[in-house]
Design a protein around this motif. Structure first.
Motif, mmCIF file in Angstrom:
data_model
loop_
_atom_site.group_PDB
_atom_site.id
_atom_site.type_symbol
_atom_site.label_atom_id
_atom_site.label_comp_id
_atom_site.label_asym_id
_atom_site.label_seq_id
_atom_site.Cartn_x
_atom_site.Cartn_y
_atom_site.Cartn_z
ATOM 1 N N GLU A 93 -51.738 -14.664 9.466
ATOM 2 C CA GLU A 93 -52.174 -14.554 8.010
ATOM 3 C C GLU A 93 -52.318 -16.123 7.904
ATOM 4 O O GLU A 93 -53.451 -16.619 7.024
ATOM 5 C CB GLU A 93 -51.362 -13.800 7.162
ATOM 6 N N ILE A 94 -51.370 -16.977 8.162
ATOM 7 C CA ILE A 94 -51.486 -18.297 7.562
ATOM 8 C C ILE A 94 -52.703 -19.032 8.585
ATOM 9 O O ILE A 94 -53.647 -19.745 8.028
ATOM 10 C CB ILE A 94 -50.243 -19.145 8.168
ATOM 11 N N ASP A 99 -58.247 -23.769 5.263
ATOM 12 C CA ASP A 99 -57.876 -25.363 5.454
ATOM 13 C C ASP A 99 -56.648 -25.300 6.058
ATOM 14 O O ASP A 99 -56.057 -26.554 6.289
ATOM 15 C CB ASP A 99 -57.515 -25.521 3.997
ATOM 16 N N VAL A 100 -56.393 -24.579 7.196
ATOM 17 C CA VAL A 100 -55.199 -24.556 7.899
ATOM 18 C C VAL A 100 -55.323 -24.756 9.634
ATOM 19 O O VAL A 100 -56.301 -24.226 9.927
ATOM 20 C CB VAL A 100 -54.324 -23.297 7.860
ATOM 21 N N LEU A 178 -47.780 -31.495 6.764
ATOM 22 C CA LEU A 178 -47.295 -30.910 7.808
ATOM 23 C C LEU A 178 -46.210 -29.753 7.222
ATOM 24 O O LEU A 178 -45.164 -30.301 6.640
ATOM 25 C CB LEU A 178 -46.501 -31.699 9.033
ATOM 26 N N PHE A 179 -46.299 -28.534 7.652
ATOM 27 C CA PHE A 179 -45.297 -27.361 7.130
ATOM 28 C C PHE A 179 -44.748 -26.738 8.437
ATOM 29 O O PHE A 179 -45.107 -26.610 9.579
ATOM 30 C CB PHE A 179 -46.088 -26.402 6.406
ATOM 31 N N PHE A 180 -43.569 -26.000 8.132
ATOM 32 C CA PHE A 180 -42.886 -25.593 9.218
ATOM 33 C C PHE A 180 -42.667 -23.876 8.814
ATOM 34 O O PHE A 180 -42.200 -23.505 7.821
ATOM 35 C CB PHE A 180 -41.484 -25.980 9.348
ATOM 36 N N PHE A 317 -46.948 -20.588 1.580
ATOM 37 C CA PHE A 317 -47.973 -19.555 1.826
ATOM 38 C C PHE A 317 -47.221 -18.369 1.459
ATOM 39 O O PHE A 317 -47.943 -16.970 1.739
ATOM 40 C CB PHE A 317 -48.225 -19.580 3.237
ATOM 41 N N ASP A 318 -46.089 -18.262 0.592
ATOM 42 C CA ASP A 318 -45.481 -16.898 0.189
ATOM 43 C C ASP A 318 -46.620 -15.594 -0.324
ATOM 44 O O ASP A 318 -46.325 -14.728 -0.031
ATOM 45 C CB ASP A 318 -44.445 -17.188 -0.964
ATOM 46 N N SER A 319 -47.574 -16.205 -1.055
ATOM 47 C CA SER A 319 -48.240 -15.013 -1.846
ATOM 48 C C SER A 319 -49.251 -14.564 -0.625
ATOM 49 O O SER A 319 -49.768 -13.337 -0.879
ATOM 50 C CB SER A 319 -49.119 -15.705 -2.711
ATOM 51 N N ILE A 320 -49.469 -14.939 0.304
ATOM 52 C CA ILE A 320 -50.477 -14.182 1.389
ATOM 53 C C ILE A 320 -49.526 -13.749 2.569
ATOM 54 O O ILE A 320 -50.293 -13.179 3.342
ATOM 55 C CB ILE A 320 -51.316 -15.224 1.875
#
Ligand code: SF4
Ligand code: SF4
Length: 381
Positions: A93-94, A99-100, A178-180, A317-320
């Motif tokens: 999903e992410i 934009d990812v 940058l996210f984890f 990204f909680d909402s998706i």
């Protein structure tokens, strides 16, 4: 001059490894195991916790050298095999966000989630990269300032310090894109689940050495205290494994169960304290984590601490992100294999509708998975 030096050192290191793959030494250890095993008061059911050990057993045909009263049971120690579909779905999903750029390690690309694998997402246009080292994520984030770069972090205690080092570096360099997505899991918690299960026959453990390089052998002390079963922290070469098996047999024969380190050339009781501190700076245990095949195991995985929430992909990204747990294909016995109550050949679809080219379950996908090992080394019915 430099060139000569590197040739020299390559030769040296090959020589070092060769002695741990020496046929005569393996056979001599096998003979000792056979002799000692005749004194065993009961069958030995050894769980090799780590998928790397399963591969050594299969690759070098070691199981064929063992007497009938010694049984190898493959454990849950492959981070790809135990990843539940729900977490793969979240990565999917992410990755599908415009934009990812999603980055990960290992065989994660091929593992099927219920929406498809990451490879499938890539065929639909998702930007997904494969890293050899987590630190490469820094470069990707710097080169793509207009993208959110998400690192899908997997692995046991072995790889967790590298993720912590990556976050430390990102903070130092003030990288804000940058996210984890943290999926780091811990070795001891599932062992309690397995040893407490009424179905289990496991009565001894071969523990992975590279986990203990970081954690030390002390992570198994509570397990030893509770179950009083022989535990040996073992290296991954065939001579290491045969020596570890002999150590387990001798412990049972002498009625002296203990926690021993076979791989004493690198492992000690306390491990790498600096790496442990680094992990503790950034991460904490989760109350619960769903393991493929083993179900929910409390305090068995890590997540980022609250103060690092702005780097946490699960929050950003909680909402998706879908949250529900998803069952595996009903034909697949990965769950039973990871619990140690079935072997790959017990699965009806092994080598038929499930192959490495078309895997139905994670144990066939991961290069460390038990089904992949059986398939690769020609163990068939
Ligand atoms: S990460 Fe290390 S301990 Fe875990 S399965 Fe792979 S080789 Fe084994
Ligand atoms: S052979 Fe395939 S379907 Fe069967 S347990 Fe292994 S991975 Fe699952």
């Amino acid at each position: 001059m430099k060139k000569n030096m590197s040739i020299h050192s390559t030769k040296n290191s090959a020589f070092l490894i060769n002695s741990f793959r020496d046929k005569n030494t393996i056979l001599a250890l096998a003979e000792k195991i056979v002799i000692e095993s005749k004194k065993l008061p009961h069958d030995l059911y050894m769980m090799e916790v780590c998928g790397g050990h399963t591969h050594t057993l299969m690759k070098y045909g070691l199981t064929k050298l063992l007497p009938k009263n010694i049984h190898c049971i493959h454990g849950p120690g492959c981070p790809v095999c135990i990843m539940p579909k729900n977490r793969i779905n979240q990565a999917y999903e992410i990755a599908m966000q415009k934009d990812v750029i999603l980055l990960t390690l290992g065989d994660m690309l091929k593992v099927p989630g219920s929406k498809g694998s990451l490879q499938h997402a890539r065929s639909l246009g998702a930007e997904i990269g494969f890293l050899y080292s987590p630190l490469q994520a820094i470069e990707v984030a710097q080169k793509n300032p207009n993208k959110k770069v998400v690192y899908f972090a997997i692995g046991f205690e072995t790889t967790t310090p590298m993720t912590a080092a990556l976050l430390q570096k990102a903070i130092e360099l003030k990288i804000n894109n940058l996210f984890f997505h943290i999926n780091h899991v811990l070795v001891p918690p599932p062992l309690y689940t397995i040893l407490d299960s009424k179905d289990t026959k496991v009565n001894s453990l071969i523990a992975p050495s590279h986990v203990s390089v970081i954690t030390g052998s002390k992570i198994y002390e509570p397990i030893f205290e509770k179950y009083q079963i022989p535990i040996v922290v073992s290296g991954f070469e065939p001579v290491d494994m045969m020596q570890s098996i002999l150590m387990l047999v001798q412990q049972v024969v002498n009625n002296t169960p203990k926690l021993e380190i076979q791989y004493s050339r690198v492992v000690n009781t306390n491990g790498n304290l600096k790496a442990q501190k680094l992990v503790k700076t950034f991460m904490e245990t989760r109350e619960e984590f769903q393991w493929r095949g083993l179900g929910n195991i409390p305090y068995s995985a890590l997540r980022l601490k609250k103060e690092f929430a702005k780097y946490d992909a699960e929050i950003i990204f909680d909402s998706i992100l879908s949250k529900e747990n998803i069952q595996d294909n009903r034909a697949c016995r990965c769950g039973d294999i990871l619990r140690g109550i079935a072997k790959p050949l017990d699965c009806k679809v092994f080598g038929k509708s499930c192959t490495p080219q078309n895997p139905l379950g994670s144990c066939m996908v991961s290069s460390e998975g038990a089904c992949a090992a059986y398939y690769k080394y020609g163990y068939t019915n």
